[in-house]
Design a protein around this motif. Structure first.
Motif, short mmCIF file in Angstrom:
data_model
loop_
_atom_site.label_atom_id
_atom_site.label_comp_id
_atom_site.label_asym_id
_atom_site.label_seq_id
_atom_site.Cartn_x
_atom_site.Cartn_y
_atom_site.Cartn_z
N ASN A 1 45.18 38.55 46.17
CA ASN A 1 46.55 38.84 45.72
C ASN A 1 46.64 39.33 44.28
O ASN A 1 47.74 39.51 43.77
N SER A 2 45.49 39.53 43.64
CA SER A 2 45.52 40.15 42.31
C SER A 2 44.82 41.51 42.41
O SER A 2 45.47 42.52 42.68
N ILE A 3 43.50 41.50 42.30
CA ILE A 3 42.79 42.79 42.34
C ILE A 3 42.93 43.46 43.71
O ILE A 3 43.00 44.69 43.82
N PHE B 1 44.40 47.18 44.07
CA PHE B 1 43.58 48.21 44.72
C PHE B 1 44.30 48.79 45.94
O PHE B 1 44.30 50.01 46.15
N LYS B 2 44.92 47.91 46.71
CA LYS B 2 45.62 48.35 47.93
C LYS B 2 46.78 49.28 47.59
O LYS B 2 46.99 50.30 48.25
N LYS C 1 47.00 51.05 44.94
CA LYS C 1 46.47 52.08 44.03
C LYS C 1 47.09 51.99 42.64
O LYS C 1 47.34 53.01 41.98
N GLY C 2 47.40 50.80 42.21
CA GLY C 2 47.93 50.60 40.86
C GLY C 2 49.42 50.82 40.74
O GLY C 2 50.00 50.60 39.68
N ASN C 3 50.06 51.28 41.81
CA ASN C 3 51.51 51.53 41.76
C ASN C 3 52.27 50.24 42.11
O ASN C 3 52.70 50.06 43.25
N LEU C 4 52.40 49.36 41.13
CA LEU C 4 52.97 48.05 41.39
C LEU C 4 54.37 47.92 40.82
O LEU C 4 54.68 48.50 39.78
N SER C 5 55.18 47.12 41.51
CA SER C 5 56.52 46.86 40.99
C SER C 5 56.43 45.81 39.89
O SER C 5 55.39 45.15 39.73
N MET D 1 49.90 58.60 44.77
CA MET D 1 48.94 59.01 43.75
C MET D 1 48.32 57.79 43.08
O MET D 1 49.01 56.81 42.82
N SER D 2 47.02 57.87 42.85
CA SER D 2 46.34 56.72 42.27
C SER D 2 46.73 56.52 40.80
O SER D 2 46.79 57.46 40.04
N ASN D 3 47.01 55.28 40.45
CA ASN D 3 47.42 54.95 39.09
C ASN D 3 46.47 53.88 38.54
O ASN D 3 46.87 52.97 37.83
N LEU D 4 45.20 54.04 38.93
CA LEU D 4 44.22 53.02 38.56
C LEU D 4 43.48 53.40 37.28
O LEU D 4 43.03 54.54 37.14
N PRO D 5 43.33 52.46 36.35
CA PRO D 5 42.59 52.77 35.13
C PRO D 5 41.09 52.90 35.40
O PRO D 5 40.61 52.48 36.45
N ASP D 6 40.37 53.43 34.41
CA ASP D 6 38.93 53.69 34.58
C ASP D 6 38.14 52.43 34.93
O ASP D 6 37.21 52.49 35.73
N ILE D 7 38.54 51.30 34.34
CA ILE D 7 37.79 50.06 34.58
C ILE D 7 37.82 49.69 36.07
O ILE D 7 36.84 49.17 36.60
N ILE D 8 38.93 49.99 36.72
CA ILE D 8 39.03 49.69 38.16
C ILE D 8 38.28 50.76 38.95
O ILE D 8 37.52 50.45 39.88
#
Lengths: 227, 116
Positions: free
Chosen positions: B52-54, B58-59, B61-65, B1-8
Motif C-alpha cells: 500500500n505504499s510503493i 508503482f501501480k 505510476k506516481g499519479n496519486l491523489s 503518463m508515468s510520473n515516477l521519479p528516477d529513484i523509482i
C-alpha cells in the motif's frame, strides 16, 4: 468428448510442458540478467573476524542469532512446518502419481518412478485439507484478508482445483469422463501459469534465498544484488 | 503518463518483481514489532505496508491523489520505522521497498514533521 480427451492428453499436454519449462528458463535468465555479483572484500578491516565474533558471544547465542531468531521458524514454527509439508506434497504428488506416469510412458516411452495409489491418494487428501485451511485463512483472518486480491484467488484455485478434480475423477464420484477432462485442463492450465503468475514463487523462493545477498540468505552464500 | 521519479524508475524491475512475487501469505506479520505492539492490527503488517505504499505508487505510476499521499505518508513514517527486522520467507527486501516509498514522498514534499 473423446476427441477433447485426446487433445488434452496429446498436443495440449506437450504444449503445457514446453511453456512451463520455457517459462521457468525465461524467469531464471531474467533473474540473472537483472542481478549482479557484488564482490565483498574478505575482511574490510572494520568488521570483526569470525574468530572475534565467536569470542564476543557464547556459541549457543550465535546459533540462535544466525539460524532461527527473527525467521519464521521462531515467530511461527507450527505454521512453517505445516506450510513446508504442504509445499512438498503439492510438488511430489503429481510427479509420483501412478496414473500420470502411465500416461507419460504410453506417450513418450519413459517410465518415471511412482508411489502406490494409496499413498498418493492420502497425499491428495492432505493437500485438499490444506486447501480448506488456506481458504479459511484467506476469508477469516484479517491479516490475510486485508492483502488478498484477485491474483491470490486465482493462485488458490489454480493450485487446488486440479487436486480436487483429480480426486473426484479417481474415486469416480461424479461422471468420470467430464471430470478427468476438467482435471487435465486445469492441471495443464496450472502448469502454464506457474512461471507467469504469483505461483512463480516456486522458482524464486530458491533463487532469492540462495543467490541474493541478504541477512537471511541460506548458508550465507548469496552474493548477488539487483542491478 | 508515468510520473515516477528516477529513484523509482531505476528500481523498476525490483519493485515489479516484489509486487508479483509476494504470495500474500502474511507470514511476515509477527516479525514487525509494531504489528505485535498494536495487538495484531493488520495495517502494521510489513507486506500490507509494502503493497500500500510503493505498490500503490508503482501501480498508479506516481499519479496519486492527496488522499493517497496522506495514506502513504501515514504508512511509511507512522507505521514503519525502517528497523529492517521484518522477515519475508520468499526473500523480498521489504524495508528497501518502503524506503523507496519514503524517497518518493520526500520528492513530493510529503514527510514527517515533528512540530504538530
Amino acid at each position: 468428448m473423446h476427441q477433447l480427451y485426446l487433445l488434452l492428453r496429446g498436443p495440449l499436454a506437450l504444449i503445457s510442458f514446453i511453456v512451463f519449462i520455457g517459462g521457468v528458463i525465461y524467469q531464471i535468465i531474467w533473474f540473472f540478467n537483472n542481478t549482479k555479483v557484488q564482490e565483498i572484500p574478505k575482511n574490510p578491516g572494520l568488521l570483526p573476524s569470525k574468530k572475534e565474533i565467536k569470542s564476543f558471544y557464547p556459541p549457543e547465542d550465535i546459533k540462535k542469532l544466525t539460524k532461527w531468531e527473527g525467521s519464521v521458524w521462531s515467530t511461527q514454527p507450527y505454521f512453517t512446518i505445516l506450510t513446508s509439508i504442504f509445499h512438498i506434497l503439492v510438488i511430489l504428488t503429481p510427479i509420483f502419481l501412478l496414473a500420470h506416469n502411465i500416461l507419460i510412458k504410453q506417450s513418450w516411452g519413459i517410465a518415471p518412478p511412482s508411489l502406490s495409489e494409496k499413498i498418493t491418494d492420502v497425499f491428495t487428501i492432505v493437500v485438499l485439507c490444506f486447501g480448506a485451511y488456506f481458504l479459511y485463512r484467506r476469508i477469516f483472518l484479517s491479516k490475510v484478508r486485508i492483502i488478498t486480491g484477485g491474483g491470490d484467488w486465482l493462485m488458490f484455485f489454480l493450485v487446488f482445483l486440479p487436486y480436487l478434480t483429480g480426486f473426484l475423477a479417481y474415486h469416480q464420484i461424479f461422471s468420470y469422463m467430464p471430470m478427468v477432462i476438467l482435471h487435465m485442463f486445469l492441471g495443464e492450465l496450472m502448469l502454464v501459469c506457474i512461471p507467469f503468475t504469483r505461483l512463480k514463487h516456486m522458482i524464486f523462493f530458491f533463487l532469492n534465498r540462495f543467490y541474493l545477498k541478504s541477512e537471511y540468505s541460506f548458508f550465507k552464500k548469496g552474493n548477488r544484488v539487483w542491478n | 503518463m508515468s510520473n515516477l521519479p528516477d529513484i523509482i524508475l531505476s528500481n523498476k524491475s525490483k519493485i515489479k518483481f516484489a509486487m508479483s512475487l509476494c504470495a500474500r501469505c502474511s507470514m511476515c506479520a509477527p516479525s514487525c514489532f509494531l504489528y505485535r505492539a498494536n495487538n495484531g492490527d493488520p495495517t502494521y503488517m510489513p507486506s500490507y505496508k509494502m503493497l500500500n505504499s510503493i505498490g500503490l505508487i508503482f501501480k498508479k505510476k506516481g499519479n496519486l491523489s492527496d488522499n493517497d499521499l496522506e495514506n502513504i505518508k501515514n504508512i511509511v513514517w507512522e507505521k514503519c520505522v525502517l528497523c529492517t527486522r521484518c522477515y519475508c520467507s520468499l526473500g523480498i527486501d521489504i524495508p528497501y521497498l518502503i524506503s523507496l516509498a519514503r524517497d518518493f514522498c520526500r520528492q513530493k514534499g510529503v514527510y514527517k514533521t515533528y512540530d504538530n
